[in-house]
Write a protein that holds these residues in place. Structure first.
Motif, PDB file in Angstrom:
ATOM      1  N   UNK A  82      -2.522  16.563  -8.129  1.00 32.13           N
ATOM      2  CA  UNK A  82      -1.105  16.471  -8.463  1.00 32.13           C
ATOM      3  C   UNK A  82      -0.429  15.576  -7.434  1.00 32.13           C
ATOM      4  N   UNK A  83       0.142  14.463  -7.898  1.00 29.20           N
ATOM      5  CA  UNK A  83       0.841  13.541  -7.013  1.00 29.20           C
ATOM      6  C   UNK A  83       2.328  13.894  -6.997  1.00 29.20           C
ATOM      7  N   UNK A  84       2.831  14.206  -5.821  1.00 28.71           N
ATOM      8  CA  UNK A  84       4.253  14.470  -5.618  1.00 28.71           C
ATOM      9  C   UNK A  84       4.910  13.139  -5.276  1.00 28.71           C
ATOM     10  N   UNK A  85       5.540  12.520  -6.273  1.00 26.69           N
ATOM     11  CA  UNK A  85       6.228  11.236  -6.112  1.00 26.69           C
ATOM     12  C   UNK A  85       7.709  11.535  -5.922  1.00 26.69           C
ATOM     13  N   UNK A  86       8.214  11.246  -4.727  1.00 28.48           N
ATOM     14  CA  UNK A  86       9.572  11.677  -4.399  1.00 28.48           C
ATOM     15  C   UNK A  86      10.433  10.493  -3.983  1.00 28.48           C
ATOM     16  N   UNK A  87      11.594  10.367  -4.598  1.00 26.99           N
ATOM     17  CA  UNK A  87      12.583   9.407  -4.130  1.00 26.99           C
ATOM     18  C   UNK A  87      13.078   9.931  -2.786  1.00 26.99           C
ATOM     19  N   UNK A  88      13.027   9.080  -1.760  1.00 28.98           N
ATOM     20  CA  UNK A  88      13.150   9.599  -0.401  1.00 28.98           C
ATOM     21  C   UNK A  88      14.306   8.963   0.369  1.00 28.98           C
ATOM     22  N   UNK A  89      15.467   8.919  -0.275  1.00 28.69           N
ATOM     23  CA  UNK A  89      16.682   8.473   0.417  1.00 28.69           C
ATOM     24  C   UNK A  89      17.784   9.507   0.193  1.00 28.69           C
ATOM     25  N   UNK A  90      17.581  10.731   0.694  1.00 28.86           N
ATOM     26  CA  UNK A  90      18.556  11.795   0.414  1.00 28.86           C
ATOM     27  C   UNK A  90      19.945  11.503   0.948  1.00 28.86           C
TER      28      UNK A  90
ATOM     29  N   UNK B 266       0.831  -1.186   0.000  1.00 26.27           N
ATOM     30  CA  UNK B 266       0.000   0.000   0.000  1.00 26.27           C
ATOM     31  C   UNK B 266       0.875   1.249   0.000  1.00 26.27           C
ATOM     32  N   UNK B 267       0.353   2.369  -0.491  1.00 24.72           N
ATOM     33  CA  UNK B 267       1.144   3.597  -0.523  1.00 24.72           C
ATOM     34  C   UNK B 267       1.578   4.038   0.871  1.00 24.72           C
ATOM     35  N   UNK B 268       0.748   3.752   1.871  1.00 22.65           N
ATOM     36  CA  UNK B 268       1.121   4.150   3.228  1.00 22.65           C
ATOM     37  C   UNK B 268       2.268   3.316   3.790  1.00 22.65           C
ATOM     38  N   UNK B 269       2.619   2.225   3.096  1.00 24.45           N
ATOM     39  CA  UNK B 269       3.740   1.387   3.526  1.00 24.45           C
ATOM     40  C   UNK B 269       5.070   1.831   2.918  1.00 24.45           C
ATOM     41  N   UNK B 270       5.032   2.797   2.006  1.00 25.46           N
ATOM     42  CA  UNK B 270       6.257   3.222   1.343  1.00 25.46           C
ATOM     43  C   UNK B 270       7.221   3.856   2.343  1.00 25.46           C
ATOM     44  N   UNK B 271       8.514   3.562   2.176  1.00 27.15           N
ATOM     45  CA  UNK B 271       9.555   4.161   3.001  1.00 27.15           C
ATOM     46  C   UNK B 271      10.667   4.781   2.147  1.00 27.15           C
ATOM     47  N   UNK B 272      11.017   4.117   1.067  1.00 26.15           N
ATOM     48  CA  UNK B 272      12.099   4.617   0.212  1.00 26.15           C
ATOM     49  C   UNK B 272      11.614   5.699  -0.738  1.00 26.15           C
ATOM     50  N   UNK B 273      10.298   5.795  -0.904  1.00 27.45           N
ATOM     51  CA  UNK B 273       9.703   6.884  -1.674  1.00 27.45           C
ATOM     52  C   UNK B 273       8.574   7.486  -0.841  1.00 27.45           C
ATOM     53  N   UNK B 274       8.154   8.681  -1.208  1.00 25.73           N
ATOM     54  CA  UNK B 274       6.995   9.289  -0.559  1.00 25.73           C
ATOM     55  C   UNK B 274       6.030   9.763  -1.634  1.00 25.73           C
ATOM     56  N   UNK B 275       4.746   9.749  -1.304  1.00 27.10           N
ATOM     57  CA  UNK B 275       3.703  10.176  -2.240  1.00 27.10           C
ATOM     58  C   UNK B 275       2.726  11.083  -1.497  1.00 27.10           C
ATOM     59  N   UNK B 276       2.518  12.271  -2.025  1.00 31.53           N
ATOM     60  CA  UNK B 276       1.501  13.179  -1.499  1.00 31.53           C
ATOM     61  C   UNK B 276       0.651  13.667  -2.671  1.00 31.53           C
TER      62      UNK B 276
END
Length: 268
Positions: free
Chosen positions: A18-26, A2-12
């Motif tokens: 507009x979906x902000x799909x972000x790679x989330x391992x800075x 599920x999208x709420x299980x994402x950790x390496x990416x984020x989605x808002x």
């Protein structure tokens, strides 16, 4: 997943769709790990059934788009057998396929760096905007490898003639050259990126949800063939390359932070 299980990416998703799909391992410069690839593929599948998403903006947290393959993932490939390497290459290839075929407009925000697999990520976007100071390059040959699984998307975006200018030498260049090569639509000053992305998103907010995706599918059907056979051939080529002495030396040198034996000598 599920999208709420994402950790390496984020989605808002905002109220306009507009979906902000972000790679989330800075901390890893948003390098592609196995988990990140799985989550991106899951997002592409889940987003197809979301009535609240009209357009997706793909970016990287911390000011870097994507620095290529994750270091831990690369280390795991060194001693892996051929079947395992092919399975991992297939993971990347199918993630790119899922993003390429998502029936939604996909806009790329390319900042900081887009290297190796990061270039593949930019090339599956329907339109990508690069910051002029971004560092961009198909750097696989520096490691004794080839840009295999991303290759179909790079050539589809750039065309063979322009792709041949950059896939072999491993050269790193800026946003303006990426635009001239057709890799991205245009390059802008860093301070202009927000408005440039907004300009690309705005037209989709005036359209019904379905037609852009159907138009995208039409154009894809008329463009270069990227089917299971093409993808599998790219995986086979990468597996063959991993088994060369040049690849073993190139990867070892990269992980040991030294120059490979061939550097400056013309051979290994």
């Amino acid at each position: 997943m599920r999208m709420e299980d994402f950790r390496a990416i984020s989605v808002e998703v905002d109220e306009q769709g507009v979906a902000d799909l972000r790679l989330n391992s800075p901390e890893r410069r948003n390098a592609l790990s196995a988990r990140m690839m799985d989550e991106l593929a899951a997002f592409a599948r889940l987003a197809r059934d979301r009535n609240d998403i009209r357009v997706v903006v793909l970016s990287g947290a911390g000011g870097t788009f994507c620095a290529g393959a994750d270091l831990a993932w690369m280390k795991a490939q060194i001693n892996a057998d051929r079947d395992t390497r092919m399975a991992e290459a297939r993971r990347l290839a199918m993630m790119l396929k899922d993003l390429n075929e998502i029936p939604l407009p996909l806009v790329g925000r390319v900042e900081g760096a887009a290297l190796g697999g990061g270039v593949g990520m930019a090339c599956v976007c329907d339109i990508a905007i690069a910051s002029r100071d971004c560092r961009i390059g198909l750097t696989e040959t520096r490691l004794g490898l080839i840009p295999a699984t991303i290759g179909p998307y790079v050539v589809a975006r750039m065309g063979e003639a322009r792709a041949r200018q950059v896939v072999m030498g491993g050269r790193v260049f800026g946003g303006d050259e990426a635009a001239a090569l057709g890799m991205v639509a245009r390059a802008v000053k860093p301070e202009e990126m927000d408005s440039a992305i907004a300009d690309e998103v705005a037209p989709y907010l005036e359209l019904p949800q379905g037609p852009p995706g159907r138009a995208k599918a039409l154009v894809r059907s008329l463009g270069p063939r990227i089917d299971e056979a093409v993808i599998e051939a790219s995986i086979q080529r990468l597996a063959d390359t991993w088994e060369t002495e040049e690849a073993r030396e190139g990867i070892a040198a990269f992980l040991e932070k030294r120059k490979p034996r061939w550097a400056g000598t013309g051979g290994i």
